[in-house]
Design an enzyme around this catalytic site. Structure first.
Site, short mmCIF file in Angstrom:
data_model
loop_
_atom_site.label_atom_id
_atom_site.label_comp_id
_atom_site.label_asym_id
_atom_site.label_seq_id
_atom_site.Cartn_x
_atom_site.Cartn_y
_atom_site.Cartn_z
CG ASP A 37 -2.12 0.91 1.10
OD1 ASP A 37 -2.25 1.60 0.07
OD2 ASP A 37 -2.94 0.93 2.04
CE LYS A 49 2.54 10.82 -1.21
NZ LYS A 49 1.73 9.67 -1.43
CD GLU A 57 -5.58 2.49 3.10
OE1 GLU A 57 -5.21 3.23 4.03
OE2 GLU A 57 -5.64 2.86 1.92
#
Ligand code: 5RP
Length: 222
Positions: free
Chosen positions: A86, A126, A108
Site C-alpha cells: 500500500d 512522502k 487498510e
C-alpha cells in the site's frame, strides 16, 4: 527529470520484484488503495496466474483488481497473507505512517493486520522527519462526529469534516490538522479510544516492515 507519476510507477514495479518470490498458487496477497496502489494493481495483472487472489482494502481497489482478472477474496475466507502492499501520505524513518488520504484507512489497517509484512510504496516526497504536516484522517460514526471533533480539538488538532465523502463502511472522515505527533503510538491509541472513532490514520503501532521509496536516482529500500 522523472514526474511524480513516473516515481509512483517505479515504486509499484519495485514492489512486484519484492513480492515475486512469495507468489505461489495458494497465496493471497493484501492490496491497498490510492494512486500508487492503482499502479501496483495494474502491474500485478500480468502475474495473476501465479497466485490465488487478493484481499482489497477498498471497493475501488476491488474493482481495479477484478479488471485485471485477479480474484478478490473476502478477508473472512483468508487465514494468512504473506504481504500487504500500500501507499502512504507520510512515512518517517521508523516506517510509521499517516494514511487515509483516499479514505480507506480502516480497511487498510484491518487487511494490514493480517499480513506478515507491510510493504509501503511511495515516491520519496512522502518521507518526512516528523509526521503531521498531512492532516490526520479519523473515521467516525456519523452521530459521534461533533463529540469526537471536540475531543480532537482538546488534543490540539483542528478537525474538518471531509465534505461529501462517505467511507466504504458508511462513515464520515474528520481530517485533523495541526496535531503535534511526538509519540505516534500513544496518539494512535488515544484517538482510537475516543467513543465513536472507528480508526485513525496513524499506522504506528503496526508500522510498515519495508518502504520502497522511488527517487530520481532509483528506488530506495528502508
Ligand atoms: C488511502 C491511502 C493511500 O495509501 C494514501 O492516501 C497514498 O495515496 P497515493 O498513493 O495516491 O499518494 O492511505 O486511504
Amino acid at each position: 527529470m522523472l514526474s511524480s507519476q513516473d516515481l509512483k510507477l517505479a515504486a509499484a514495479r519495485a514492489a512486484i520484484d519484492y513480492i515475486e518470490p512469495c507468489l505461489k498458487p495458494d497465496v493471497v496477497i493484501g492490496v491497498g488503495t490510492g494512486s500508487t496502489a492503482d499502479l501496483f494493481i495494474d502491474a500485478l495483472g500480468s502475474h495473476r496466474s501465479r497466485f490465488r487472489g487478493a484481499v482489497a482494502s477498498s471497493e475501488r481497489s476491488a474493482v481495479r483488481l477484478r479488471a485485471q482478472g485477479i480474484e478478490v477474496l473476502d478477508l473472512n475466507a483468508v487465514q494468512s497473507m504473506p504481504v500487504y502492499i500500500d501507499g502512504a501520505d507520510e512515512i518517517n524513518a521508523k516506517l510509521q505512517m499517516i494514511k487515509g488520504g483516499g479514505g480507506a484507512l480502516t480497511r487498510e489497517k484491518i487487511v494490514a493486520s493480517v499480513a506478515e509484512r507491510f510493504i509501503c510504496i511511495a515516491d520519496d516526497s512522502k518521507l518526512v522527519a516528523q509526521l503531521g504536516a498531512f492532516p490526520l484522517p479519523v473515521e467516525v460514526i456519523p452521530m459521534a462526529r461533533e463529540a469526537v471533533a471536540r475531543s480532537l480539538a482538546q488534543l490540539g488538532g483542528k478537525p474538518a469534516l471531509r465534505a461529501g465523502f462517505t467511507t466504504d463502511n458508511g462513515n464520515e472522515i474528520l481530517d485533523v490538522a495541526g496535531l503535534a505527533i511526538l509519540d505516534a503510538c500513544l496518539l494512535e491509541s488515544v484517538i482510537n479510544a475516543l467513543p465513536g472513532v472507528v480508526t485513525n490514520g496513524l499506522f504506528a503501532l503496526r508500522p510498515a516492515d519495508v518502504a520502497l521509496l522511488a527517487t530520481q536516482d532509483g528506488v530506495r529500500r528502508l
